[in-house]
Design a protein around this motif. Sequence first.
Motif, PDB file in Angstrom:
ATOM      1  N   LEU A   1       0.811  -1.223   0.000  1.00  0.00           N
ATOM      2  CA  LEU A   1       0.000   0.000   0.000  1.00  0.00           C
ATOM      3  C   LEU A   1       0.850   1.282   0.000  1.00  0.00           C
ATOM      4  N   PRO A   2       1.856   1.412   0.869  1.00  0.00           N
ATOM      5  CA  PRO A   2       2.686   2.628   0.788  1.00  0.00           C
ATOM      6  C   PRO A   2       3.507   2.695  -0.499  1.00  0.00           C
ATOM      7  N   PHE A   3       3.889   1.538  -1.046  1.00  0.00           N
ATOM      8  CA  PHE A   3       4.642   1.526  -2.297  1.00  0.00           C
ATOM      9  C   PHE A   3       3.830   2.155  -3.419  1.00  0.00           C
ATOM     10  N   VAL A   4       2.544   1.822  -3.490  1.00  0.00           N
ATOM     11  CA  VAL A   4       1.677   2.400  -4.524  1.00  0.00           C
ATOM     12  C   VAL A   4       1.555   3.903  -4.324  1.00  0.00           C
ATOM     13  N   ARG A   5       1.365   4.324  -3.090  1.00  0.00           N
ATOM     14  CA  ARG A   5       1.187   5.755  -2.823  1.00  0.00           C
ATOM     15  C   ARG A   5       2.444   6.557  -3.169  1.00  0.00           C
ATOM     16  N   VAL A   6       3.599   6.058  -2.759  1.00  0.00           N
ATOM     17  CA  VAL A   6       4.851   6.765  -3.040  1.00  0.00           C
ATOM     18  C   VAL A   6       5.107   6.811  -4.540  1.00  0.00           C
ATOM     19  N   THR A   7       4.845   5.708  -5.234  1.00  0.00           N
ATOM     20  CA  THR A   7       5.058   5.683  -6.686  1.00  0.00           C
ATOM     21  C   THR A   7       4.145   6.682  -7.378  1.00  0.00           C
ATOM     22  N   MET A   8       2.899   6.777  -6.945  1.00  0.00           N
ATOM     23  CA  MET A   8       1.979   7.743  -7.544  1.00  0.00           C
ATOM     24  C   MET A   8       2.434   9.182  -7.262  1.00  0.00           C
ATOM     25  N   MET A   9       2.941   9.437  -6.060  1.00  0.00           N
ATOM     26  CA  MET A   9       3.418  10.780  -5.733  1.00  0.00           C
ATOM     27  C   MET A   9       4.624  11.154  -6.582  1.00  0.00           C
ATOM     28  N   VAL A  10       5.516  10.205  -6.817  1.00  0.00           N
ATOM     29  CA  VAL A  10       6.688  10.474  -7.648  1.00  0.00           C
ATOM     30  C   VAL A  10       6.266  10.765  -9.083  1.00  0.00           C
ATOM     31  N   HIS A  11       5.307  10.016  -9.603  1.00  0.00           N
ATOM     32  CA  HIS A  11       4.814  10.253 -10.960  1.00  0.00           C
ATOM     33  C   HIS A  11       4.202  11.647 -11.080  1.00  0.00           C
ATOM     34  N   MET A  12       3.384  12.030 -10.103  1.00  0.00           N
ATOM     35  CA  MET A  12       2.765  13.354 -10.152  1.00  0.00           C
ATOM     36  C   MET A  12       3.813  14.454 -10.069  1.00  0.00           C
ATOM     37  N   ALA A  13       4.826  14.270  -9.219  1.00  0.00           N
ATOM     38  CA  ALA A  13       5.873  15.276  -9.097  1.00  0.00           C
ATOM     39  C   ALA A  13       6.664  15.396 -10.394  1.00  0.00           C
ATOM     40  N   ASN A  14       6.967  14.266 -11.029  1.00  0.00           N
ATOM     41  CA  ASN A  14       7.691  14.310 -12.299  1.00  0.00           C
ATOM     42  C   ASN A  14       6.858  14.984 -13.387  1.00  0.00           C
ATOM     43  N   ASP A  15       5.561  14.745 -13.414  1.00  0.00           N
ATOM     44  CA  ASP A  15       4.697  15.393 -14.390  1.00  0.00           C
ATOM     45  C   ASP A  15       4.662  16.906 -14.172  1.00  0.00           C
ATOM     46  N   ARG A  16       4.614  17.329 -12.911  1.00  0.00           N
ATOM     47  CA  ARG A  16       4.608  18.761 -12.621  1.00  0.00           C
ATOM     48  C   ARG A  16       5.921  19.409 -13.036  1.00  0.00           C
ATOM     49  N   LEU A  17       7.026  18.707 -12.776  1.00  0.00           N
ATOM     50  CA  LEU A  17       8.325  19.244 -13.196  1.00  0.00           C
ATOM     51  C   LEU A  17       8.411  19.359 -14.712  1.00  0.00           C
ATOM     52  N   ASP A  18       7.872  18.380 -15.431  1.00  0.00           N
ATOM     53  CA  ASP A  18       7.867  18.445 -16.891  1.00  0.00           C
ATOM     54  C   ASP A  18       7.059  19.642 -17.382  1.00  0.00           C
ATOM     55  N   GLU A  19       5.908  19.911 -16.744  1.00  0.00           N
ATOM     56  CA  GLU A  19       5.095  21.057 -17.129  1.00  0.00           C
ATOM     57  C   GLU A  19       5.841  22.368 -16.880  1.00  0.00           C
ATOM     58  N   LEU A  20       6.524  22.455 -15.730  1.00  0.00           N
ATOM     59  CA  LEU A  20       7.296  23.666 -15.443  1.00  0.00           C
ATOM     60  C   LEU A  20       8.435  23.858 -16.442  1.00  0.00           C
ATOM     61  N   GLU A  21       9.111  22.762 -16.803  1.00  0.00           N
ATOM     62  CA  GLU A  21      10.184  22.860 -17.798  1.00  0.00           C
ATOM     63  C   GLU A  21       9.645  23.315 -19.149  1.00  0.00           C
ATOM     64  N   ASN A  22       8.483  22.805 -19.539  1.00  0.00           N
ATOM     65  CA  ASN A  22       7.878  23.215 -20.807  1.00  0.00           C
ATOM     66  C   ASN A  22       7.478  24.684 -20.791  1.00  0.00           C
ATOM     67  N   LYS A  23       6.976  25.178 -19.649  1.00  0.00           N
ATOM     68  CA  LYS A  23       6.607  26.580 -19.553  1.00  0.00           C
ATOM     69  C   LYS A  23       7.851  27.471 -19.660  1.00  0.00           C
ATOM     70  N   LEU A  24       8.937  27.012 -19.025  1.00  0.00           N
ATOM     71  CA  LEU A  24      10.173  27.796 -19.107  1.00  0.00           C
ATOM     72  C   LEU A  24      10.737  27.801 -20.526  1.00  0.00           C
ATOM     73  N   LYS A  25      10.615  26.711 -21.234  1.00  0.00           N
ATOM     74  CA  LYS A  25      11.113  26.635 -22.620  1.00  0.00           C
ATOM     75  C   LYS A  25      10.305  27.536 -23.547  1.00  0.00           C
ATOM     76  N   THR A  26       8.995  27.615 -23.324  1.00  0.00           N
ATOM     77  CA  THR A  26       8.161  28.436 -24.211  1.00  0.00           C
ATOM     78  C   THR A  26       8.369  29.933 -23.942  1.00  0.00           C
ATOM     79  N   LYS A  27       8.752  30.319 -22.739  1.00  0.00           N
ATOM     80  CA  LYS A  27       8.967  31.728 -22.420  1.00  0.00           C
ATOM     81  C   LYS A  27      10.279  32.242 -23.010  1.00  0.00           C
ATOM     82  N   GLN A  28      11.233  31.371 -23.225  1.00  0.00           N
ATOM     83  CA  GLN A  28      12.540  31.819 -23.731  1.00  0.00           C
ATOM     84  C   GLN A  28      12.532  32.038 -25.180  1.00  0.00           C
TER      85      GLN A  28
END
Length: 77
Positions: free
Chosen positions: A50-77
């Motif tokens: 149960l904690p393994f699933v939760r931690v894995t889902m949190m890591v996936h969400m964090a990586n997706d958010r980081l990807d969105e932030l990187e894309n926003k920074l790339k489009t502004k430059q």
Amino acid sequence: MEEKKKLRCPLGIPGGIIAALIGLIGVVVNIINFNWFELITSFALLLLALPFVRVTMMVHMANDRLDELENKLKTKQ
């Protein structure tokens, strides 16, 4: 051409959910059969999965958010 998404650990979430289901089914079956030693093993599997699933889902969400932030920074430059 469309940019490919990064491959995240594809078996983390489904594998953890399957392990949790196996542990839950094991707990129910071993309670019915009064098999106390295997009940402890199944309960331990459930408590690990149960904690393994939760931690894995949190890591996936964090990586997706980081990807969105990187894309926003790339489009502004």
